[in-house]
Design a protein around this motif. Structure first.
Motif, PDB file in Angstrom:
ATOM      1  N   GLY A 132       0.827  -1.200   0.000  1.00  0.00           N
ATOM      2  CA  GLY A 132       0.000   0.000   0.000  1.00  0.00           C
ATOM      3  C   GLY A 132       0.859   1.246   0.000  1.00  0.00           C
ATOM      4  O   GLY A 132       2.014   1.213  -0.416  1.00  0.00           O
ATOM      5  N   GLN A 133       0.277   2.346   0.494  1.00  0.00           N
ATOM      6  CA  GLN A 133       0.992   3.606   0.603  1.00  0.00           C
ATOM      7  C   GLN A 133       0.745   4.191   1.977  1.00  0.00           C
ATOM      8  O   GLN A 133      -0.289   3.938   2.590  1.00  0.00           O
ATOM      9  N   ASP A 134       1.707   4.987   2.449  1.00  0.00           N
ATOM     10  CA  ASP A 134       1.507   5.678   3.714  1.00  0.00           C
ATOM     11  C   ASP A 134       0.793   6.996   3.442  1.00  0.00           C
ATOM     12  O   ASP A 134       0.460   7.308   2.297  1.00  0.00           O
ATOM     13  N   GLY A 135       0.557   7.773   4.454  1.00  0.00           N
ATOM     14  CA  GLY A 135      -0.167   9.026   4.302  1.00  0.00           C
ATOM     15  C   GLY A 135       0.584  10.087   3.521  1.00  0.00           C
ATOM     16  O   GLY A 135       0.021  11.112   3.157  1.00  0.00           O
ATOM     17  N   GLN A 136       1.875   9.861   3.234  1.00  0.00           N
ATOM     18  CA  GLN A 136       2.687  10.831   2.506  1.00  0.00           C
ATOM     19  C   GLN A 136       2.955  10.404   1.072  1.00  0.00           C
ATOM     20  O   GLN A 136       3.809  10.962   0.405  1.00  0.00           O
ATOM     21  N   GLY A 137       2.254   9.374   0.588  1.00  0.00           N
ATOM     22  CA  GLY A 137       2.405   8.929  -0.791  1.00  0.00           C
ATOM     23  C   GLY A 137       3.582   8.002  -1.029  1.00  0.00           C
ATOM     24  O   GLY A 137       3.889   7.676  -2.167  1.00  0.00           O
ATOM     25  N   ARG A 138       4.256   7.571   0.044  1.00  0.00           N
ATOM     26  CA  ARG A 138       5.378   6.649  -0.117  1.00  0.00           C
ATOM     27  C   ARG A 138       4.854   5.218  -0.167  1.00  0.00           C
ATOM     28  O   ARG A 138       3.869   4.883   0.487  1.00  0.00           O
ATOM     29  N   VAL A 139       5.525   4.380  -0.951  1.00  0.00           N
ATOM     30  CA  VAL A 139       5.143   2.984  -1.096  1.00  0.00           C
ATOM     31  C   VAL A 139       5.532   2.216   0.169  1.00  0.00           C
ATOM     32  O   VAL A 139       6.619   2.403   0.718  1.00  0.00           O
ATOM     33  N   LEU A 140       4.622   1.357   0.613  1.00  0.00           N
ATOM     34  CA  LEU A 140       4.910   0.431   1.711  1.00  0.00           C
ATOM     35  C   LEU A 140       5.137  -0.930   1.074  1.00  0.00           C
ATOM     36  O   LEU A 140       4.285  -1.434   0.341  1.00  0.00           O
ATOM     37  N   TYR A 141       6.288  -1.516   1.341  1.00  0.00           N
ATOM     38  CA  TYR A 141       6.721  -2.753   0.696  1.00  0.00           C
ATOM     39  C   TYR A 141       6.792  -3.866   1.736  1.00  0.00           C
ATOM     40  O   TYR A 141       7.430  -3.708   2.780  1.00  0.00           O
ATOM     41  N   ARG A 142       6.128  -4.999   1.466  1.00  0.00           N
ATOM     42  CA  ARG A 142       6.180  -6.156   2.367  1.00  0.00           C
ATOM     43  C   ARG A 142       7.343  -7.044   1.938  1.00  0.00           C
ATOM     44  O   ARG A 142       7.382  -7.539   0.814  1.00  0.00           O
ATOM     45  N   VAL A 143       8.298  -7.202   2.827  1.00  0.00           N
ATOM     46  CA  VAL A 143       9.524  -7.945   2.554  1.00  0.00           C
ATOM     47  C   VAL A 143       9.213  -9.423   2.366  1.00  0.00           C
ATOM     48  O   VAL A 143       8.452 -10.012   3.143  1.00  0.00           O
ATOM     49  N   GLY A 144       9.791 -10.013   1.332  1.00  0.00           N
ATOM     50  CA  GLY A 144       9.655 -11.435   1.072  1.00  0.00           C
ATOM     51  C   GLY A 144      10.889 -12.185   1.551  1.00  0.00           C
ATOM     52  O   GLY A 144      11.928 -11.588   1.858  1.00  0.00           O
ATOM     53  N   ALA A 145      10.797 -13.497   1.624  1.00  0.00           N
ATOM     54  CA  ALA A 145      11.936 -14.328   2.038  1.00  0.00           C
ATOM     55  C   ALA A 145      13.084 -14.122   1.050  1.00  0.00           C
ATOM     56  O   ALA A 145      12.881 -14.118  -0.162  1.00  0.00           O
ATOM     57  N   GLY A 146      14.271 -13.886   1.567  1.00  0.00           N
ATOM     58  CA  GLY A 146      15.453 -13.700   0.724  1.00  0.00           C
ATOM     59  C   GLY A 146      15.671 -12.270   0.261  1.00  0.00           C
ATOM     60  O   GLY A 146      16.648 -11.987  -0.427  1.00  0.00           O
ATOM     61  N   ASP A 147      14.780 -11.357   0.618  1.00  0.00           N
ATOM     62  CA  ASP A 147      14.957  -9.961   0.230  1.00  0.00           C
ATOM     63  C   ASP A 147      16.137  -9.351   0.975  1.00  0.00           C
ATOM     64  O   ASP A 147      16.396  -9.691   2.134  1.00  0.00           O
ATOM     65  N   THR A 148      16.830  -8.459   0.299  1.00  0.00           N
ATOM     66  CA  THR A 148      17.949  -7.744   0.907  1.00  0.00           C
ATOM     67  C   THR A 148      17.705  -6.242   0.757  1.00  0.00           C
ATOM     68  O   THR A 148      17.002  -5.822  -0.169  1.00  0.00           O
ATOM     69  N   PRO A 149      18.271  -5.445   1.642  1.00  0.00           N
ATOM     70  CA  PRO A 149      18.109  -3.996   1.491  1.00  0.00           C
ATOM     71  C   PRO A 149      18.601  -3.489   0.133  1.00  0.00           C
ATOM     72  O   PRO A 149      17.950  -2.664  -0.494  1.00  0.00           O
ATOM     73  N   SER A 150      19.733  -4.011  -0.351  1.00  0.00           N
ATOM     74  CA  SER A 150      20.246  -3.537  -1.635  1.00  0.00           C
ATOM     75  C   SER A 150      19.347  -3.967  -2.790  1.00  0.00           C
ATOM     76  O   SER A 150      19.165  -3.226  -3.752  1.00  0.00           O
ATOM     77  N   GLY A 151      18.740  -5.147  -2.708  1.00  0.00           N
ATOM     78  CA  GLY A 151      17.810  -5.583  -3.744  1.00  0.00           C
ATOM     79  C   GLY A 151      16.565  -4.721  -3.784  1.00  0.00           C
ATOM     80  O   GLY A 151      16.086  -4.335  -4.851  1.00  0.00           O
ATOM     81  N   ILE A 152      16.040  -4.398  -2.597  1.00  0.00           N
ATOM     82  CA  ILE A 152      14.849  -3.544  -2.517  1.00  0.00           C
ATOM     83  C   ILE A 152      15.177  -2.155  -3.048  1.00  0.00           C
ATOM     84  O   ILE A 152      14.422  -1.579  -3.834  1.00  0.00           O
ATOM     85  N   ALA A 153      16.311  -1.604  -2.633  1.00  0.00           N
ATOM     86  CA  ALA A 153      16.719  -0.273  -3.086  1.00  0.00           C
ATOM     87  C   ALA A 153      16.870  -0.244  -4.609  1.00  0.00           C
ATOM     88  O   ALA A 153      16.431   0.695  -5.271  1.00  0.00           O
ATOM     89  N   SER A 154      17.463  -1.289  -5.174  1.00  0.00           N
ATOM     90  CA  SER A 154      17.656  -1.359  -6.621  1.00  0.00           C
ATOM     91  C   SER A 154      16.317  -1.448  -7.350  1.00  0.00           C
ATOM     92  O   SER A 154      16.104  -0.766  -8.352  1.00  0.00           O
ATOM     93  N   ARG A 155      15.421  -2.274  -6.859  1.00  0.00           N
ATOM     94  CA  ARG A 155      14.117  -2.453  -7.521  1.00  0.00           C
ATOM     95  C   ARG A 155      13.342  -1.143  -7.588  1.00  0.00           C
ATOM     96  O   ARG A 155      12.677  -0.864  -8.588  1.00  0.00           O
ATOM     97  N   TYR A 156      13.459  -0.329  -6.555  1.00  0.00           N
ATOM     98  CA  TYR A 156      12.690   0.918  -6.513  1.00  0.00           C
ATOM     99  C   TYR A 156      13.501   2.142  -6.896  1.00  0.00           C
ATOM    100  O   TYR A 156      13.004   3.265  -6.839  1.00  0.00           O
ATOM    101  N   GLY A 157      14.757   1.954  -7.273  1.00  0.00           N
ATOM    102  CA  GLY A 157      15.555   3.068  -7.777  1.00  0.00           C
ATOM    103  C   GLY A 157      15.874   4.112  -6.730  1.00  0.00           C
ATOM    104  O   GLY A 157      15.836   5.304  -7.014  1.00  0.00           O
ATOM    105  N   VAL A 158      16.166   3.673  -5.525  1.00  0.00           N
ATOM    106  CA  VAL A 158      16.552   4.605  -4.462  1.00  0.00           C
ATOM    107  C   VAL A 158      17.898   4.168  -3.899  1.00  0.00           C
ATOM    108  O   VAL A 158      18.225   2.982  -3.893  1.00  0.00           O
TER     109      VAL A 158
END
Length: 192
Positions: A132-158
């Motif tokens: 979903g999204q928070d009240g400020q329009g930021r995406v809320l991401y539910r972490v899956g098994a094997g997810d890493t911070p660098s993988g999440i950052a790369s997927r969302y371009g941050v």
């Protein structure tokens, strides 16, 4: 009165000041160059407002327009006549196969918007889902098994540091690896 000794005292101070100014200028130049964004005329673009993605002409052979986020990271590319999967992928330092997996189009057509991050495609280190999204329009991401911070950052371009700052409440020290099922905030995602 010895004027020579005063001049010697100013030289190291002036040299230190010059070194600091040059270091700051180099840091700004490197940040602008690493973003890949250029303003018209080939001058590196300044940092856009974090709330509104900016566009700039792509450089290095591509003539289309690249949309970047507030961190100056490429998010989407608007194709023009003559663009190919191979050319776009090479420009953005990925393989054509990965680029195609992020996009549904069979071929590149003028006006086609090419996803450069694969936001809608589970990736290695980022196989979770949007919660979903928070009240400020930021995406809320539910972490899956094997997810890493660098993988999440790369997927969302941050940048990784921005992902960590947006989730300070989840940091426990040491290496941050959010457990599966955790909801993390994605700062400044691409606007759809």
């Amino acid at each position: 009165m010895n004027l020579d000794s005063g001049a010697h005292r100013l030289r190291p101070a002036a040299a230190a000041l010059l070194a600091a100014v040059l270091a700051a200028a180099l840091a700004i130049l490197l940040a602008a160059c690493s973003s890949g964004a250029e303003a018209p005329g080939g001058v590196p673009a300044g940092r856009p407002a974090a709330s509104a993605p900016a566009t700039s002409p792509a450089s290095g052979g591509l003539r289309g327009t690249t949309e970047v986020n507030g961190f100056l990271l490429p998010m989407r590319y608007a194709a023009v006549d003559g663009d190919t999967w191979e050319g776009i992928a090479a420009h953005f330092r990925m393989t054509p196969e990965i680029l195609r997996s992020f996009n549904e189009a069979e071929s590149v057509a003028a006006g086609e918007i090419i996803d450069l991050r694969g936001v809608d495609v589970p990736q290695l280190g980022a196989g979770g889902s949007v919660a979903g999204q928070d009240g400020q329009g930021r995406v809320l991401y539910r972490v899956g098994a094997g997810d890493t911070p660098s993988g999440i950052a790369s997927r969302y371009g941050v940048p990784l540091y921005a992902l960590r700052i947006a989730n300070l409440d989840l940091l426990t020290g040491g290496e941050w690896i959010p457990p599966a099922g955790t909801t993390v905030t994605i700062p400044n995602p691409p606007a759809d």
